[in-house]
Design an enzyme around this catalytic site. Structure first.
Site, PDB file in Angstrom:
ATOM      1  N   HIS A  96       0.828  -1.204   0.000  1.00 13.63           N
ATOM      2  CA  HIS A  96       0.000   0.000   0.000  1.00 13.63           C
ATOM      3  C   HIS A  96       0.863   1.254   0.000  1.00 13.63           C
ATOM      4  O   HIS A  96       2.064   1.200   0.216  1.00 13.63           O
ATOM      5  CB  HIS A  96      -0.913   0.008   1.238  1.00 13.63           C
ATOM      6  CG  HIS A  96      -1.978  -1.029   1.166  1.00 13.63           C
ATOM      7  ND1 HIS A  96      -3.246  -0.753   0.747  1.00 13.63           N
ATOM      8  CD2 HIS A  96      -1.949  -2.352   1.443  1.00 13.63           C
ATOM      9  CE1 HIS A  96      -3.968  -1.859   0.760  1.00 13.63           C
ATOM     10  NE2 HIS A  96      -3.194  -2.855   1.184  1.00 13.63           N
ATOM     11  N   GLU A 121       3.049   0.037   4.195  1.00 15.66           N
ATOM     12  CA  GLU A 121       2.606   1.373   3.779  1.00 15.66           C
ATOM     13  C   GLU A 121       3.852   2.135   3.357  1.00 15.66           C
ATOM     14  O   GLU A 121       4.661   2.536   4.186  1.00 15.66           O
ATOM     15  CB  GLU A 121       1.892   2.092   4.922  1.00 15.66           C
ATOM     16  CG  GLU A 121       0.538   1.502   5.289  1.00 15.66           C
ATOM     17  CD  GLU A 121      -0.594   1.928   4.360  1.00 15.66           C
ATOM     18  OE1 GLU A 121      -0.334   2.620   3.343  1.00 15.66           O
ATOM     19  OE2 GLU A 121      -1.746   1.564   4.652  1.00 15.66           O
TER      20      GLU A 121
END
Length: 178
Positions: A78, A140
């Site tokens: 992500h 992330e």
């Protein structure tokens, strides 16, 4: 044979985070394809992706695909949003110790490849982490809504470094050559 399942976050009608002319779904697919290529350099690795194009795949479907594949490790990629900077990783809140050990290995390998703020190793109740039956991590990679991070996310060499960090961590866990 080591089986790695890579999940490029978002896709199709779900762009993920959008800012600075970028869409998360495109960056996550790019990073995932790079990671796949690096891992498949070892003949003892089989890689499957939840998507290899701009398609919609539900969260539970992503986990089920990984479970059905018999993956040894699940990696969901992500890009963050919310005004911060840097890199962080997540495992499921009640993950076994092995998953936490894997997280540390992958997290540290990524941090060695990219010179960014280390936001830490965290735990969360994300569906793809909760519903997979193998060790799983969600990364992330930078903040799409922070101009300096977004600029780095358009740099080919930087994207390759992120993918290489993921690959080196996974290689260390499973004794692979990349």
């Amino acid at each position: 044979m080591v089986r790695i399942f890579i999940d490029p976050g978002h896709g199709g009608n779900d762009p993920g985070a959008v800012a600075n002319g970028l869409e998360e779904k495109n960056i996550t697919l790019d990073l995932s394809l790079r990671l796949q290529a690096l891992l498949e350099a070892d003949a003892n690795v089989e890689v499957q992706l939840s998507r290899n194009d701009d398609s919609d795949v539900g969260l539970s479907a992503r986990a089920q695909l990984a479970n059905d594949f018999g993956a040894d490790y699940f990696v969901s990629i992500h890009v963050n949003a919310g005004g911060g900077t840097g890199f962080e990783s997540f495992i499921y809140t009640s993950a076994p110790t092995e998953t936490a050990t894997y997280q540390t290995t992958v997290h540290q390998a990524i941090m060695q490849e990219i010179d960014v703020t280390d936001r830490g190793e965290k735990a969360a109740n994300f569906a793809v982490l909760r519903e997979t039956i193998m060790p799983a991590i969600l990364t992330e990679n930078m903040f799409i809504d922070t101009a300096s991070d977004a600029e780095r996310l358009t740099d080919d060499a930087f994207l390759q470094s992120i993918a290489l960090g993921h690959a080196r961590g996974i290689a260390e866990i499973f004794g692979l050559t990349i």
